[in-house]
Each structure stands twice: as structure tokens, then as C-alpha cells.
Design a protein around this motif. Sequence first.
Motif, PDB file in Angstrom:
ATOM      1  N   LEU A   1      -7.735   1.049  10.898  1.00  5.66           N
ATOM      2  CA  LEU A   1      -6.291   1.072  10.675  1.00  5.66           C
ATOM      3  C   LEU A   1      -5.820   2.489  10.375  1.00  5.66           C
ATOM      4  CD1 LEU A   1      -5.786  -2.126   8.473  1.00  5.66           C
ATOM      5  CD2 LEU A   1      -5.764  -1.918  10.959  1.00  5.66           C
TER       6      LEU A   1
ATOM      7  N   GLU B   1      -9.813  -0.934   5.264  1.00  2.00           N
ATOM      8  CA  GLU B   1      -8.869  -0.424   6.268  1.00  2.00           C
ATOM      9  C   GLU B   1      -9.549   0.569   7.208  1.00  2.00           C
ATOM     10  OE1 GLU B   1      -4.844  -0.838   3.509  1.00  2.00           O
ATOM     11  OE2 GLU B   1      -6.022   1.001   3.494  1.00  2.00           O
TER      12      GLU B   1
ATOM     13  N   ASN C   1       0.825  -1.205   0.000  1.00  2.00           N
ATOM     14  CA  ASN C   1       0.000   0.000   0.000  1.00  2.00           C
ATOM     15  C   ASN C   1       0.863   1.261   0.000  1.00  2.00           C
ATOM     16  OD1 ASN C   1      -1.870   2.055   0.543  1.00  2.00           O
ATOM     17  ND2 ASN C   1      -3.063   0.794   1.929  1.00  2.00           N
TER      18      ASN C   1
ATOM     19  N   LYS D   1       1.785  -3.586   7.984  1.00  2.00           N
ATOM     20  CA  LYS D   1       1.265  -4.576   7.044  1.00  2.00           C
ATOM     21  C   LYS D   1       2.136  -4.626   5.786  1.00  2.00           C
ATOM     22  CE  LYS D   1      -3.037  -5.161   6.094  1.00  2.00           C
ATOM     23  NZ  LYS D   1      -4.434  -4.898   5.637  1.00  2.00           N
TER      24      LYS D   1
ATOM     25  N   LYS E   1     -11.747  -1.261   9.682  1.00  2.00           N
ATOM     26  CA  LYS E   1     -10.952  -1.924  10.720  1.00  2.00           C
ATOM     27  C   LYS E   1     -10.269  -0.931  11.663  1.00  2.00           C
ATOM     28  CE  LYS E   1      -9.837  -6.174   8.176  1.00  2.00           C
ATOM     29  NZ  LYS E   1      -8.736  -6.987   7.583  1.00  2.00           N
TER      30      LYS E   1
ATOM     31  N   LEU F   1      -6.641   5.439   2.407  1.00  8.29           N
ATOM     32  CA  LEU F   1      -7.051   4.170   3.003  1.00  8.29           C
ATOM     33  C   LEU F   1      -8.188   3.550   2.203  1.00  8.29           C
ATOM     34  CD1 LEU F   1      -7.122   5.014   6.835  1.00  8.29           C
ATOM     35  CD2 LEU F   1      -5.272   3.940   5.528  1.00  8.29           C
TER      36      LEU F   1
ATOM     37  N   VAL G   1      -0.794   0.319   8.638  1.00  5.89           N
ATOM     38  CA  VAL G   1      -0.630  -0.067   7.230  1.00  5.89           C
ATOM     39  C   VAL G   1       0.845  -0.239   6.881  1.00  5.89           C
ATOM     40  CG1 VAL G   1      -1.045   0.616   4.828  1.00  5.89           C
ATOM     41  CG2 VAL G   1      -2.813   1.005   6.556  1.00  5.89           C
TER      42      VAL G   1
END
Length: 315
Positions: A296, A291, A282, A304, A294, A287, A301
Motif C-alpha cells: 500500500l 501496509e 491513519n 482506506k 500489502k 506505514l 491509505v
Amino acid sequence: MKKLIGTLIIFLLFLTGCSNAVSTKNEKTSEGSKKLQIVTTFYPMYYFAQRVAGNSANVELLVPNGAEPHDWEPTAKDMAKIQDADMFIYNSRYFETWTEKVLKSINDTNLNVIEASKGIELMDALKSEEEEEEHHSESVSSKDPHVWLSPVLAQQEVDNIAKALEQADSKNKDQFEKNAAALNSELADLDRLYKETIEKAQKKEFVTQHAAFGYLAKQYGLTQIPIAGLSPDVEPTLGKLAALTELTKKDNVKIIYFEELTSSKVAQTLAKEIGAKTEVLNPLEGLTKEEQEKGLDYIDVMKKNLEALKLSILE
């Protein structure tokens, strides 16, 4: 006649935006002082500004999450929001290429304009052949603006934003300094996590959908191999795709990275051709809906992204 009607509609939208922005601008804090009204361009600028400002300012996002910011341009209502804000924060004239035109067309006498990447030495853009042909005369395409993807350079952007807020609202200087220090501590932890992980890498190359990860790669001694150039929408020529197929087969590439805000068709095609898998990497230009649902944020991110990179560099 149609042009005249269109002009009148844009003018009315602009006036409506101005009246809405003025009412927001007069909002008071619990202590009775007026809150700073800050307009930011896309997600990383919004996240950094919001974290630094805390409850001492109103921070607004122009480019909606889920939109692809490379081709996004402001409406008359967006321009009104910028004009009536106390502060306008953007990343770089090389990313939000519309900023110069907009700032020239509005009355920005009382607007504090912050280029968050100011003072950071930008790398030359890694452009595709198609972009070279299309934009060879445009200086806005000459530099890579994706500095926010380096946790180290992100700290410099946070510092620039914090300094601007401290100067604009000295009463809340201590709070801004405290908030910026807390965020930069998290970014420093993120930097250490990337370093510790990538030090164990057996491979240094990773294949991306577009050339967004140059600063991250440079920071940690990696090499990105982009399918496209700076713009994710420009598809490679058949010749470029054939060369990439040969290169990735030779290097036994197992992962092709794509991003969710643009079409993954080319990444999927290359992956199928060489028998590789696809994974999300990403660029944090916004976002996704998932995302957001959730809860985030930038830090989440980026973690991730590191997990996704491990699939290529750790064997």
C-alpha cells in the motif's frame, strides 16, 4: 572518562556514516551523470519525493516505517546521511522539530534544504491542556504541521519538491515535471473522491485519537474532535476524558478512531465507556508492517481513511 568514550563512539559513527554516504553519492545513472542523493524525513515526504524523482535520483527515508515520528530524533549516522546528501526534504519545522538543531551542527554548505510545506498557511495548533502546560513557551508547538493529510495541500508540497528537483538537476527537468503532474493528477482524483463522498454526509463530526486531521476536516467541511492534542502520546486528564464521554454520548458517536503506530488505550477506553466501536484512521506518519507487506502507498491509505470516515459521517 565515560563521557569521553561516549563522545568518541558518536564521532566514529559519524565518520562511518560520512564514508558510506560519500560512496552512495558518487553513484552514476546509466547515462553517466551523477544521480541526486535525496534524504527525506518521514513517509509522506519520501513518497512525494520518490514519485517526482522516479529513476533520476536516489531517495532515502530517515524515520523508519513503523516508528512514531513525533518523538524520533536522528542518530550520528543519520546526521551524516543528511550532510552528505545533495538535498534534504522535510515537512515543517513544526513537525520535524529537530531539523534546525541538526542543520546548525553539520556542514550544510552544499546541501539543498527543502521545507515542503513552505508557502502553505499553517493553522494554529489544537493543543491539549497538558501540551499547553508543557510547551507553552516553545514556538515549534504553535502551528499544526499535518498538511499532507489534505489531498489539495499535498499537491502544493509536491510542487515545492518538484521545483527544487528541477533547479538541482535541470537535465531531468522534463521528467520531474511529468512525474509531478502524474502524481498531482492522482491527488486531484483523490480530492474529488473525498468531496463527492463527504457531500452526502449526515454528520460532520468525527472523534480521533490525536489532532492530526485538522486540514482534512477544514478542506471538506468536517469537524475533528481529538482526544489528545498534536502529540498522540499525551494522555487527556480525567476531566477531559469525562467531558468527552458526555459529549460523545450526547452526539450518539458510534466510532472512535485510533492509529496503529501509538497506543490505542485511551481510544479503546472511551469507546468502551460509550458503547462505540473503534476503527483505524491513519495519519500517514509512517506505514505499518501490514501496509508495507500489502504494497500500500499514500493514495491507498488515504482511500482506506475515507472508507473509515464513512462509518461516522454516513448513516
